[in-house]
Scaffold this motif. Sequence first.
Motif, PDB file in Angstrom:
ATOM      1  N   LEU A   1     -18.573  31.874 -10.925  1.00 49.21           N
ATOM      2  CA  LEU A   1     -18.530  30.671 -11.770  1.00 49.21           C
ATOM      3  C   LEU A   1     -17.188  29.957 -11.638  1.00 49.21           C
ATOM      4  N   MET A   2     -16.120  30.726 -11.599  1.00 48.35           N
ATOM      5  CA  MET A   2     -14.792  30.103 -11.510  1.00 48.35           C
ATOM      6  C   MET A   2     -14.604  29.374 -10.184  1.00 48.35           C
ATOM      7  N   VAL A   3     -15.119  29.949  -9.091  1.00 50.36           N
ATOM      8  CA  VAL A   3     -15.026  29.283  -7.794  1.00 50.36           C
ATOM      9  C   VAL A   3     -15.828  27.984  -7.808  1.00 50.36           C
ATOM     10  N   ILE A   4     -17.025  28.031  -8.403  1.00 48.32           N
ATOM     11  CA  ILE A   4     -17.863  26.834  -8.492  1.00 48.32           C
ATOM     12  C   ILE A   4     -17.191  25.781  -9.375  1.00 48.32           C
ATOM     13  N   PHE A   5     -16.737  26.190 -10.550  1.00 49.30           N
ATOM     14  CA  PHE A   5     -16.122  25.247 -11.484  1.00 49.30           C
ATOM     15  C   PHE A   5     -14.867  24.611 -10.892  1.00 49.30           C
ATOM     16  N   ALA A   6     -14.154  25.355 -10.057  1.00 54.43           N
ATOM     17  CA  ALA A   6     -12.921  24.826  -9.468  1.00 54.43           C
ATOM     18  C   ALA A   6     -13.178  23.638  -8.563  1.00 54.43           C
ATOM     19  N   ALA A   7     -14.434  23.441  -8.136  1.00 51.62           N
ATOM     20  CA  ALA A   7     -14.766  22.320  -7.254  1.00 51.62           C
ATOM     21  C   ALA A   7     -15.216  21.094  -8.027  1.00 51.62           C
ATOM     22  N   LEU A   8     -15.349  21.202  -9.353  1.00 53.17           N
ATOM     23  CA  LEU A   8     -15.821  20.077 -10.170  1.00 53.17           C
ATOM     24  C   LEU A   8     -14.672  19.181 -10.587  1.00 53.17           C
ATOM     25  N   GLU A   9     -14.974  17.895 -10.762  1.00 59.57           N
ATOM     26  CA  GLU A   9     -13.998  17.024 -11.413  1.00 59.57           C
ATOM     27  C   GLU A   9     -14.061  17.286 -12.909  1.00 59.57           C
ATOM     28  N   ILE A  10     -13.038  16.864 -13.629  1.00 59.63           N
ATOM     29  CA  ILE A  10     -12.847  17.296 -15.011  1.00 59.63           C
ATOM     30  C   ILE A  10     -14.016  16.946 -15.939  1.00 59.63           C
ATOM     31  N   PRO A  11     -14.609  15.750 -15.905  1.00 57.79           N
ATOM     32  CA  PRO A  11     -15.745  15.512 -16.814  1.00 57.79           C
ATOM     33  C   PRO A  11     -16.869  16.528 -16.635  1.00 57.79           C
ATOM     34  N   ASP A  12     -17.226  16.831 -15.384  1.00 58.40           N
ATOM     35  CA  ASP A  12     -18.256  17.830 -15.131  1.00 58.40           C
ATOM     36  C   ASP A  12     -17.796  19.219 -15.556  1.00 58.40           C
ATOM     37  N   LEU A  13     -16.522  19.516 -15.333  1.00 58.20           N
ATOM     38  CA  LEU A  13     -15.994  20.825 -15.693  1.00 58.20           C
ATOM     39  C   LEU A  13     -16.088  21.051 -17.197  1.00 58.20           C
ATOM     40  N   VAL A  14     -15.713  20.030 -17.980  1.00 57.30           N
ATOM     41  CA  VAL A  14     -15.765  20.163 -19.440  1.00 57.30           C
ATOM     42  C   VAL A  14     -17.204  20.344 -19.901  1.00 57.30           C
ATOM     43  N   ARG A  15     -18.127  19.594 -19.294  1.00 54.00           N
ATOM     44  CA  ARG A  15     -19.543  19.762 -19.652  1.00 54.00           C
ATOM     45  C   ARG A  15     -20.021  21.173 -19.315  1.00 54.00           C
ATOM     46  N   ALA A  16     -19.633  21.650 -18.129  1.00 54.05           N
ATOM     47  CA  ALA A  16     -20.051  22.991 -17.724  1.00 54.05           C
ATOM     48  C   ALA A  16     -19.516  24.045 -18.689  1.00 54.05           C
ATOM     49  N   GLY A  17     -18.284  23.851 -19.150  1.00 56.11           N
ATOM     50  CA  GLY A  17     -17.687  24.801 -20.077  1.00 56.11           C
ATOM     51  C   GLY A  17     -18.340  24.819 -21.436  1.00 56.11           C
ATOM     52  N   SER A  18     -19.216  23.840 -21.708  1.00 58.82           N
ATOM     53  CA  SER A  18     -19.900  23.758 -23.006  1.00 58.82           C
ATOM     54  C   SER A  18     -21.309  24.334 -22.982  1.00 58.82           C
ATOM     55  N   VAL A  19     -21.749  24.837 -21.832  1.00 62.62           N
ATOM     56  CA  VAL A  19     -23.147  25.248 -21.693  1.00 62.62           C
ATOM     57  C   VAL A  19     -23.453  26.524 -22.482  1.00 62.62           C
ATOM     58  N   CYS A  20     -22.630  27.548 -22.304  1.00 70.33           N
ATOM     59  CA  CYS A  20     -22.885  28.830 -22.970  1.00 70.33           C
ATOM     60  C   CYS A  20     -21.576  29.611 -23.020  1.00 70.33           C
ATOM     61  N   SER A  21     -21.604  30.746 -23.689  1.00 73.42           N
ATOM     62  CA  SER A  21     -20.368  31.519 -23.868  1.00 73.42           C
ATOM     63  C   SER A  21     -19.828  32.029 -22.535  1.00 73.42           C
ATOM     64  N   SER A  22     -20.728  32.422 -21.618  1.00 75.91           N
ATOM     65  CA  SER A  22     -20.281  32.927 -20.321  1.00 75.91           C
ATOM     66  C   SER A  22     -19.602  31.829 -19.515  1.00 75.91           C
ATOM     67  N   TRP A  23     -20.199  30.651 -19.504  1.00 77.39           N
ATOM     68  CA  TRP A  23     -19.619  29.538 -18.747  1.00 77.39           C
ATOM     69  C   TRP A  23     -18.317  29.074 -19.392  1.00 77.39           C
ATOM     70  N   HIS A  24     -18.292  29.089 -20.716  1.00 76.00           N
ATOM     71  CA  HIS A  24     -17.051  28.685 -21.391  1.00 76.00           C
ATOM     72  C   HIS A  24     -15.934  29.671 -21.091  1.00 76.00           C
ATOM     73  N   SER A  25     -16.282  30.962 -20.999  1.00 75.53           N
ATOM     74  CA  SER A  25     -15.282  31.980 -20.672  1.00 75.53           C
ATOM     75  C   SER A  25     -14.709  31.735 -19.281  1.00 75.53           C
ATOM     76  N   ALA A  26     -15.587  31.404 -18.315  1.00 78.55           N
ATOM     77  CA  ALA A  26     -15.108  31.106 -16.957  1.00 78.55           C
ATOM     78  C   ALA A  26     -14.247  29.846 -16.946  1.00 78.55           C
ATOM     79  N   TYR A  27     -14.672  28.853 -17.714  1.00 80.26           N
ATOM     80  CA  TYR A  27     -13.897  27.605 -17.836  1.00 80.26           C
ATOM     81  C   TYR A  27     -12.511  27.891 -18.411  1.00 80.26           C
ATOM     82  N   ALA A  28     -12.457  28.664 -19.495  1.00 75.97           N
ATOM     83  CA  ALA A  28     -11.185  28.960 -20.150  1.00 75.97           C
ATOM     84  C   ALA A  28     -10.267  29.759 -19.238  1.00 75.97           C
TER      85      ALA A  28
END
Length: 471
Positions: A72-99
């Motif tokens: 998840l962290m490798v995938i999220f690292a390729a997103l621009e910030i608006p998409d990254l913030v949205r991805a971090g809001s999906v669920c606890s696991s995704w938010h953990s990877a975002y954080a």
Amino acid sequence: METCSIARIIRLQDLAMYRHKLCSLLFRLLPQLQGFPPGPPLKKLCKDEHVHVALTETKMVGTLPELPQDILMVIFAALEIPDLVRAGSVCSSWHSAYARLCNLGQYKQSQTPCLVYASESDPDNVLCLYSLAEKRSYKLTLPQPPIRSRYLIGSSHGWLVTVDERSEMYLLNPITCEQIALPSVTTIEHVKSIFDEYGDVCKYEISWHTGTRSSRKPPSIFALAELRGRLQWKAFVFPDTSTGSYIVVLIHNPQAQLSFAKAGDDKWTWLPPHYLYEDCIYKDDILYAVNIKGELHAFDLSGPVITMKTIITIPEHYDCDSRYIVQAPWGSLLLVFRIVHDHDLEPQPGASEYWNTSEIKICELDALWTKIKVINCLRDHVLFLGHNRSQCLSVNEFPALKENHSYFTDDNFLWTVGHTNNHRDMGILNLDDNNMEEILSPQLCSNCPAPMWITPDLRKMNLMGSMSQQP
């Protein structure tokens, strides 16, 4: 489960070459991976235009497949910030990877500049962020004081420089909501406090001297909120390699002089004797600043004694309104001239004042900084000009941008902090034929605070530690 495993293997194989497609595929296939069709929560995630940056709770979207955090962290690292913030809001696991990605400082994806602006229809604490990459706007809820009550005087490395109703300045990251108070305005060389009978500051006194001459004009007295319309013009935030933190440079009146403050400073340091500055950059402890006379000055800020020398005096090629100094990706230094032919500052009764950029001219300094040549085309590069840190970017790195164009916003003192109800001078200028197109419909933007470019950045400012360079 087998489908999930196969999909995961394919993505890992293609990750290096097709990271952006992979991220898009992940969002599209997520419902199928879960075993149910797209529902309202996922649709809302993809289309909701209001991004809540300060994530106080996560949005649970069913039972999501438990992709490993490192993937998840490798995938999220390729997103621009608006998409990254949205991805971090999906669920606890995704938010953990975002954080984890943000807290560990591993998110270093280059960002396409965005336009920040206020809208009359929004609350006073909301600022809009228009993404050039996505061609859509997001709403950011920001900390006090209300953003609509502030002036915006600069944007650099993901930070806005704001001025409140007491004319005090703050750094504000609109993505992380981190806010830092800058040294008091009363520590600027030309400003003094006036106290009331209770010992509180009630007014300011400003003197009009420069480093080369005293002023015959007596000091002026201004109310707390009035000073900001007369003093602060443009500000910059630069990484400071000597301290591992940051430096803020301010162009201010009288006569557009320079002052600066480093992290931990409790006052502004004045840089006399010259004045009428318009733009600056900072590199390797040297502050380079260009003024209206075409002089390029270099201030060495590395030691206890500040030194200054004139690098070059640029012949006045054009009758221009603004001059910019820009570091090009290929290593050269560009001098950019913003020309305004279409203007009317004394309109007929009932008409509005206006000030429209009509042309951009570019010169390049040679490697020895002794000669300049005119550039007629930027080829696959673009300019971002205005009250932001001036930038030259490659469309190969930022494919949403239009090559050989200049993206610009207001940069005239009369407009940014003065005539706040007048027409805004902003748009996208084709450097081939000077044709103009709108960034946004003027009806969407409030005139105050003035719209401005910003390059979003999630990294926090370490006051005494490191502030890494924007990639």
